[in-house]
Write a protein that holds these residues in place. Structure first.
Motif, PDB file in Angstrom:
ATOM      1  N   ASP A 106       0.844  -1.195   0.000  1.00  0.00           N
ATOM      2  CA  ASP A 106       0.000   0.000   0.000  1.00  0.00           C
ATOM      3  C   ASP A 106       0.877   1.243   0.000  1.00  0.00           C
ATOM      4  OD1 ASP A 106      -1.772   2.084   0.442  1.00  0.00           O
ATOM      5  OD2 ASP A 106      -2.959   0.968   1.891  1.00  0.00           O
ATOM      6  N   LEU A 107       0.816   1.991  -1.092  1.00  0.00           N
ATOM      7  CA  LEU A 107       1.618   3.206  -1.227  1.00  0.00           C
ATOM      8  C   LEU A 107       0.779   4.466  -1.074  1.00  0.00           C
ATOM      9  CD1 LEU A 107       3.741   2.142  -4.323  1.00  0.00           C
ATOM     10  CD2 LEU A 107       4.346   1.978  -1.916  1.00  0.00           C
ATOM     11  N   GLY A 108      -0.483   4.305  -0.700  1.00  0.00           N
ATOM     12  CA  GLY A 108      -1.346   5.454  -0.526  1.00  0.00           C
ATOM     13  C   GLY A 108      -1.781   6.074  -1.847  1.00  0.00           C
ATOM     14  N   LEU A 109      -2.105   5.271  -2.845  1.00  0.00           N
ATOM     15  CA  LEU A 109      -2.477   5.782  -4.179  1.00  0.00           C
ATOM     16  C   LEU A 109      -3.909   6.283  -4.327  1.00  0.00           C
ATOM     17  CD1 LEU A 109      -0.632   3.228  -6.452  1.00  0.00           C
ATOM     18  CD2 LEU A 109      -0.017   5.574  -6.060  1.00  0.00           C
ATOM     19  N   PRO A 110      -4.940   5.888  -3.698  1.00  0.00           N
ATOM     20  CA  PRO A 110      -5.032   5.046  -2.514  1.00  0.00           C
ATOM     21  C   PRO A 110      -4.869   3.574  -2.881  1.00  0.00           C
ATOM     22  CG  PRO A 110      -7.205   5.723  -3.190  1.00  0.00           C
ATOM     23  CD  PRO A 110      -6.235   6.402  -4.106  1.00  0.00           C
ATOM     24  N   GLY A 111      -4.334   2.845  -1.919  1.00  0.00           N
ATOM     25  CA  GLY A 111      -4.170   1.420  -2.086  1.00  0.00           C
ATOM     26  C   GLY A 111      -2.864   1.014  -2.724  1.00  0.00           C
ATOM     27  N   ARG A 112      -2.850  -0.219  -3.162  1.00  0.00           N
ATOM     28  CA  ARG A 112      -1.653  -0.813  -3.730  1.00  0.00           C
ATOM     29  C   ARG A 112      -1.569  -0.512  -5.228  1.00  0.00           C
ATOM     30  NH1 ARG A 112      -2.975  -6.909  -2.206  1.00  0.00           N
ATOM     31  NH2 ARG A 112      -4.606  -6.363  -3.675  1.00  0.00           N
ATOM     32  N   PRO A 113      -0.369  -0.459  -5.779  1.00  0.00           N
ATOM     33  CA  PRO A 113      -0.238  -0.219  -7.219  1.00  0.00           C
ATOM     34  C   PRO A 113      -1.010  -1.232  -8.067  1.00  0.00           C
ATOM     35  CG  PRO A 113       1.875   0.108  -6.167  1.00  0.00           C
ATOM     36  CD  PRO A 113       0.947  -0.436  -5.111  1.00  0.00           C
ATOM     37  N   GLU A 124      -0.530   7.163 -11.777  1.00  0.00           N
ATOM     38  CA  GLU A 124       0.269   7.510 -10.597  1.00  0.00           C
ATOM     39  C   GLU A 124       1.197   6.365 -10.212  1.00  0.00           C
ATOM     40  OE1 GLU A 124       1.835   9.634  -7.306  1.00  0.00           O
ATOM     41  OE2 GLU A 124       0.903  10.218  -9.192  1.00  0.00           O
ATOM     42  N   ALA A 125       0.725   5.146 -10.346  1.00  0.00           N
ATOM     43  CA  ALA A 125       1.586   3.989 -10.044  1.00  0.00           C
ATOM     44  C   ALA A 125       2.769   3.974 -11.000  1.00  0.00           C
ATOM     45  CB  ALA A 125       0.781   2.692 -10.176  1.00  0.00           C
ATOM     46  N   LYS A 126       2.548   4.252 -12.266  1.00  0.00           N
ATOM     47  CA  LYS A 126       3.650   4.269 -13.240  1.00  0.00           C
ATOM     48  C   LYS A 126       4.631   5.396 -12.923  1.00  0.00           C
ATOM     49  CE  LYS A 126       4.810   3.949 -18.042  1.00  0.00           C
ATOM     50  NZ  LYS A 126       4.371   3.841 -19.415  1.00  0.00           N
TER      51      LYS A 126
END
Length: 134
Positions: A106-113, A124-126
């Motif tokens: 969990d990176l706060g993206l919210p949630g996991r990539p 945002e994950a990329k």
């Protein structure tokens, strides 16, 4: 009644991603045959997808053999955006085990990539993967 014995498992972002407890991070794993069935491809194609970094696999626990997180497959296809992120991370020196740990933290993206990718909000994950790979 629950008791705690020992220390909590390490947060993959606080230490080396390779030390992450993948079995605790990933809900469901599949062997190559299961993944091939989900993708409707021959089992040998799974090996090709792994070599091309379109999928990632690891041994989640001793004796388990190499497995692929089933969350990497959605609606009979590799999750959109996953191959790009895996390529970026591999180019940055990360191995499959570290890539899987990062995708399921969990990176706060919210949630996991991986959740962001599955919900078609992977930009945002990329971006974070690119920054991490520098």
């Amino acid at each position: 009644m629950s008791s705690t014995t020992g220390s909590p498992s390490p947060d993959p972002l606080d230490g080396p991603l390779a030390a992450a407890d993948l079995d605790a991070l990933v809900d469901e794993w599949g062997d190559w045959a299961q993944v091939a069935d989900l993708l409707d491809v021959p089992r040998t194609k799974v090996g090709t997808l792994l070599r091309e970094h379109r999928l990632a696999a690891a041994v989640p626990r001793p004796g388990a053999g190499q497995r692929v997180p089933l969350a990497f497959v959605q609606d009979g296809e590799v999750v959109k955006g996953l191959p790009g992120i895996l390529t970026v991370l591999h180019d940055g020196g990360y191995d499959d085990r570290e890539c899987i740990a990062w995708l399921f933290t969990d990176l706060g993206l919210p949630g996991r990539p991986i959740d962001a990718l599955r919900e078609n909000r992977g930009s945002e994950a990329k971006r974070r993967a690119q920054a991490m790979a520098l």
